[in-house]
Design a protein around this motif. Structure first.
Motif, PDB file in Angstrom:
ATOM      1  N   LYS A  85      -0.900 -18.453  12.695  1.00 19.04           N
ATOM      2  CA  LYS A  85      -1.363 -17.118  12.322  1.00 19.04           C
ATOM      3  C   LYS A  85      -2.534 -17.227  11.352  1.00 19.04           C
ATOM      4  CE  LYS A  85       0.250 -12.841  10.138  1.00 19.04           C
ATOM      5  NZ  LYS A  85       1.381 -12.163   9.460  1.00 19.04           N
ATOM      6  N   VAL A  86      -3.605 -16.507  11.633  1.00 16.80           N
ATOM      7  CA  VAL A  86      -4.788 -16.597  10.764  1.00 16.80           C
ATOM      8  C   VAL A  86      -5.031 -15.319   9.959  1.00 16.80           C
ATOM      9  CG1 VAL A  86      -5.971 -18.353  12.120  1.00 16.80           C
ATOM     10  CG2 VAL A  86      -6.273 -15.946  12.711  1.00 16.80           C
ATOM     11  N   HIS A  87      -4.503 -14.181  10.427  1.00 12.62           N
ATOM     12  CA  HIS A  87      -4.668 -12.940   9.673  1.00 12.62           C
ATOM     13  C   HIS A  87      -3.527 -12.806   8.663  1.00 12.62           C
ATOM     14  CE1 HIS A  87      -7.355 -11.370  13.072  1.00 12.62           C
ATOM     15  NE2 HIS A  87      -8.102 -11.542  12.009  1.00 12.62           N
ATOM     16  N   THR A  88      -3.549 -13.687   7.678  1.00 12.29           N
ATOM     17  CA  THR A  88      -2.539 -13.719   6.630  1.00 12.29           C
ATOM     18  C   THR A  88      -2.995 -12.889   5.435  1.00 12.29           C
ATOM     19  OG1 THR A  88      -3.564 -15.684   5.657  1.00 12.29           O
ATOM     20  CG2 THR A  88      -1.851 -16.050   7.329  1.00 12.29           C
ATOM     21  N   GLN A  89      -2.107 -12.732   4.457  1.00 12.04           N
ATOM     22  CA  GLN A  89      -2.500 -12.039   3.223  1.00 12.04           C
ATOM     23  C   GLN A  89      -3.661 -12.757   2.556  1.00 12.04           C
ATOM     24  OE1 GLN A  89       0.318 -10.330   0.140  1.00 12.04           O
ATOM     25  NE2 GLN A  89      -0.390 -12.110  -0.988  1.00 12.04           N
ATOM     26  N   ARG A 205       2.113  -6.380 -16.224  1.00 11.58           N
ATOM     27  CA  ARG A 205       2.180  -5.194 -15.355  1.00 11.58           C
ATOM     28  C   ARG A 205       0.976  -4.295 -15.588  1.00 11.58           C
ATOM     29  NH1 ARG A 205       7.733  -4.929 -16.632  1.00 11.58           N
ATOM     30  NH2 ARG A 205       7.393  -3.205 -18.068  1.00 11.58           N
ATOM     31  N   ALA A 206       0.617  -4.127 -16.840  1.00  8.86           N
ATOM     32  CA  ALA A 206      -0.533  -3.275 -17.172  1.00  8.86           C
ATOM     33  C   ALA A 206      -1.822  -3.832 -16.573  1.00  8.86           C
ATOM     34  CB  ALA A 206      -0.664  -3.152 -18.689  1.00  8.86           C
ATOM     35  N   THR A 207      -1.951  -5.155 -16.584  1.00  9.48           N
ATOM     36  CA  THR A 207      -3.147  -5.794 -16.019  1.00  9.48           C
ATOM     37  C   THR A 207      -3.229  -5.566 -14.517  1.00  9.48           C
ATOM     38  OG1 THR A 207      -3.124  -7.514 -17.723  1.00  9.48           O
ATOM     39  CG2 THR A 207      -4.360  -7.985 -15.706  1.00  9.48           C
ATOM     40  N   VAL A 208      -2.098  -5.748 -13.835  1.00 10.69           N
ATOM     41  CA  VAL A 208      -2.068  -5.551 -12.388  1.00 10.69           C
ATOM     42  C   VAL A 208      -2.305  -4.078 -12.042  1.00 10.69           C
ATOM     43  CG1 VAL A 208      -0.641  -5.698 -10.310  1.00 10.69           C
ATOM     44  CG2 VAL A 208      -0.557  -7.530 -12.007  1.00 10.69           C
ATOM     45  N   GLU A 209      -1.665  -3.187 -12.790  1.00 13.10           N
ATOM     46  CA  GLU A 209      -1.836  -1.760 -12.544  1.00 13.10           C
ATOM     47  C   GLU A 209      -3.296  -1.350 -12.688  1.00 13.10           C
ATOM     48  OE1 GLU A 209      -0.796   2.046 -15.157  1.00 13.10           O
ATOM     49  OE2 GLU A 209       1.021   1.178 -14.261  1.00 13.10           O
ATOM     50  N   GLN A 210      -3.971  -1.898 -13.693  1.00 13.01           N
ATOM     51  CA  GLN A 210      -5.373  -1.572 -13.920  1.00 13.01           C
ATOM     52  C   GLN A 210      -6.242  -1.968 -12.739  1.00 13.01           C
ATOM     53  OE1 GLN A 210      -6.242   0.277 -16.419  1.00 13.01           O
ATOM     54  NE2 GLN A 210      -8.390   0.354 -15.803  1.00 13.01           N
ATOM     55  N   GLN A 211      -5.890  -3.078 -12.078  1.00 15.61           N
ATOM     56  CA  GLN A 211      -6.628  -3.507 -10.886  1.00 15.61           C
ATOM     57  C   GLN A 211      -6.557  -2.443  -9.795  1.00 15.61           C
ATOM     58  OE1 GLN A 211      -8.399  -6.358 -10.283  1.00 15.61           O
ATOM     59  NE2 GLN A 211      -8.078  -7.197 -12.314  1.00 15.61           N
ATOM     60  N   PHE A 212      -5.376  -1.848  -9.627  1.00 11.94           N
ATOM     61  CA  PHE A 212      -5.217  -0.789  -8.629  1.00 11.94           C
ATOM     62  C   PHE A 212      -5.942   0.489  -9.051  1.00 11.94           C
ATOM     63  CE2 PHE A 212      -1.287  -3.203  -7.418  1.00 11.94           C
ATOM     64  CZ  PHE A 212      -1.600  -3.391  -6.078  1.00 11.94           C
ATOM     65  N   VAL A 213      -5.865   0.824 -10.336  1.00 13.39           N
ATOM     66  CA  VAL A 213      -6.483   2.055 -10.836  1.00 13.39           C
ATOM     67  C   VAL A 213      -8.001   2.004 -10.693  1.00 13.39           C
ATOM     68  CG1 VAL A 213      -6.902   3.458 -12.894  1.00 13.39           C
ATOM     69  CG2 VAL A 213      -4.598   2.591 -12.419  1.00 13.39           C
ATOM     70  N   GLU A 214      -8.579   0.864 -11.028  1.00 13.88           N
ATOM     71  CA  GLU A 214     -10.040   0.734 -10.980  1.00 13.88           C
ATOM     72  C   GLU A 214     -10.569   0.765  -9.557  1.00 13.88           C
ATOM     73  OE1 GLU A 214     -10.871  -2.862 -13.044  1.00 13.88           O
ATOM     74  OE2 GLU A 214     -10.559  -1.990 -15.050  1.00 13.88           O
ATOM     75  N   GLY A 215      -9.777   0.303  -8.599  1.00 14.31           N
ATOM     76  CA  GLY A 215     -10.218   0.290  -7.214  1.00 14.31           C
ATOM     77  C   GLY A 215     -11.218  -0.837  -6.947  1.00 14.31           C
ATOM     78  N   GLY A 216     -11.697  -0.900  -5.707  1.00 14.82           N
ATOM     79  CA  GLY A 216     -12.680  -1.928  -5.348  1.00 14.82           C
ATOM     80  C   GLY A 216     -12.049  -3.166  -4.752  1.00 14.82           C
ATOM     81  N   LYS A 217     -10.773  -3.409  -5.089  1.00 15.79           N
ATOM     82  CA  LYS A 217     -10.049  -4.544  -4.531  1.00 15.79           C
ATOM     83  C   LYS A 217      -8.943  -4.046  -3.609  1.00 15.79           C
ATOM     84  CE  LYS A 217     -10.713  -8.143  -8.054  1.00 15.79           C
ATOM     85  NZ  LYS A 217     -11.343  -9.101  -7.117  1.00 15.79           N
ATOM     86  N   SER A 218      -8.715  -4.786  -2.533  1.00 11.93           N
ATOM     87  CA  SER A 218      -7.649  -4.409  -1.613  1.00 11.93           C
ATOM     88  C   SER A 218      -6.303  -4.839  -2.181  1.00 11.93           C
ATOM     89  CB  SER A 218      -7.863  -5.091  -0.257  1.00 11.93           C
ATOM     90  OG  SER A 218      -7.676  -6.495  -0.378  1.00 11.93           O
ATOM     91  N   PRO A 219      -5.202  -4.201  -1.736  1.00 13.17           N
ATOM     92  CA  PRO A 219      -3.876  -4.652  -2.179  1.00 13.17           C
ATOM     93  C   PRO A 219      -3.643  -6.132  -1.895  1.00 13.17           C
ATOM     94  CG  PRO A 219      -3.703  -2.514  -1.134  1.00 13.17           C
ATOM     95  CD  PRO A 219      -5.118  -2.975  -0.926  1.00 13.17           C
ATOM     96  N   SER A 220      -4.169  -6.629  -0.765  1.00 11.69           N
ATOM     97  CA  SER A 220      -4.014  -8.051  -0.444  1.00 11.69           C
ATOM     98  C   SER A 220      -4.701  -8.931  -1.477  1.00 11.69           C
ATOM     99  CB  SER A 220      -4.589  -8.354   0.945  1.00 11.69           C
ATOM    100  OG  SER A 220      -3.820  -7.743   1.955  1.00 11.69           O
TER     101      SER A 220
END
Length: 270
Positions: A85-89, A205-220
């Motif tokens: 499988k090549v379409h991995t996370q 947790r706060a660091t990871v949450e900030q990554q989602f809040v700021e956007g620009g990066k995919s969940p993967s």
């Protein structure tokens, strides 16, 4: 946009250790917009599927990600790209990072903000569905935690209650209850809240949450970042592992050298 220009853009995103070619097929395909040949390191793009250079670059970066992943993985696994499988996370994370870099360099733009209807719909989805669903699931988690307490007080098996009364899969129940047990911003949506809630330390947790809040990066990309950080903390980082192996080998060599000297001295005395 010609093949040379596409390759020039890809090389500006990242320099590979093995060269590759880019070919626009001049064809249309109902199955795929492009594909990569791992044996010959060739990128093929069905350009008649694509209406704009922006779409062309998106597809090119996707196939280029396959090239970068293949040459890295084949060092340890020659079959990579052919029988696995090549379409991995990890792939989607690498692809997302390259797209973000392409945006920063002005080679690609998603462009959703330029469509007024899509812009309004996006705001509606974020505010009235992602955020509200996140808040609802957070409250749901707290209700489940209370139900667990009440089952314990009444000597009722909570697992049976979950299985046959609420008919809720146990994995889902655990994820929902975890989201209700910590402070997470509902605006990031329930699926991303589960990722944040899985982090043990509050600051992390706060660091990871900030990554989602700021956007620009995919969940993967964010999950892969977390995976690498966890591996590093466990000492699974490749550099750390090699350094530990080096220390073990040096210690073994020293012990064997000492043993060899003893054996040689014993032989000389016979």
């Amino acid at each position: 946009m010609n093949n040379d220009r596409i390759k020039e853009i890809l090389l500006d995103l990242e320099q590979p250790s093995i060269d590759f070619t880019v070919t626009q097929t001049g064809k249309e395909s109902k199955r795929v917009n492009g594909f990569y040949q791992p044996d010959t390191h060739e990128i093929f793009i069905h350009n008649l599927n694509l209406k704009t250079d922006n779409q062309l670059i998106y597809t090119a970066i996707h196939e280029y990600t396959h090239h970068l992943m293949t040459i890295a993985k084949q060092e340890n696994d020659p079959s990579y790209g052919r029988r696995c499988k090549v379409h991995t996370q990890e792939f989607w994370a690498r692809f997302g990072d390259l797209l973000q870099l392409a945006e920063q360099k002005g080679y690609y733009t998603i462009g959703w903000e330029n469509n007024e209807e899509l812009k309004a719909l996006t705001q509606d989805i974020k505010e009235n569905y992602l955020a509200k669903n996140g808040q609802l699931m957070q409250e749901f988690g707290k209700k489940l935690a209370r139900a667990m307490e009440l089952c314990k007080e009444a000597d009722i098996r909570y697992e049976d209650y979950i299985d046959r009364v609420l008919c809720l899969p146990r994995k889902s129940e655990l994820e929902i209850r975890k989201v209700g047990a910590v402070e997470v911003n509902p605006a990031i949506g329930f699926d991303n809240m589960k990722v944040v809630a899985s982090v043990k330390k509050r600051d992390d947790r706060a660091t990871v949450e900030q990554q989602f809040v700021e956007g620009g990066k995919s969940p993967s990309s964010i999950r892969e970042m977390m995976k690498k950080e966890n591996a590093k903390a466990r000492g699974d980082d490749p550099k750390v592992k090699l350094e530990k192996e080096k220390n073990r080998l040096e210690k073994t060599i020293a012990q064997l050298t000492q043993r060899l000297e003893y054996v040689e001295e014993s032989l000389a005395s016979l």
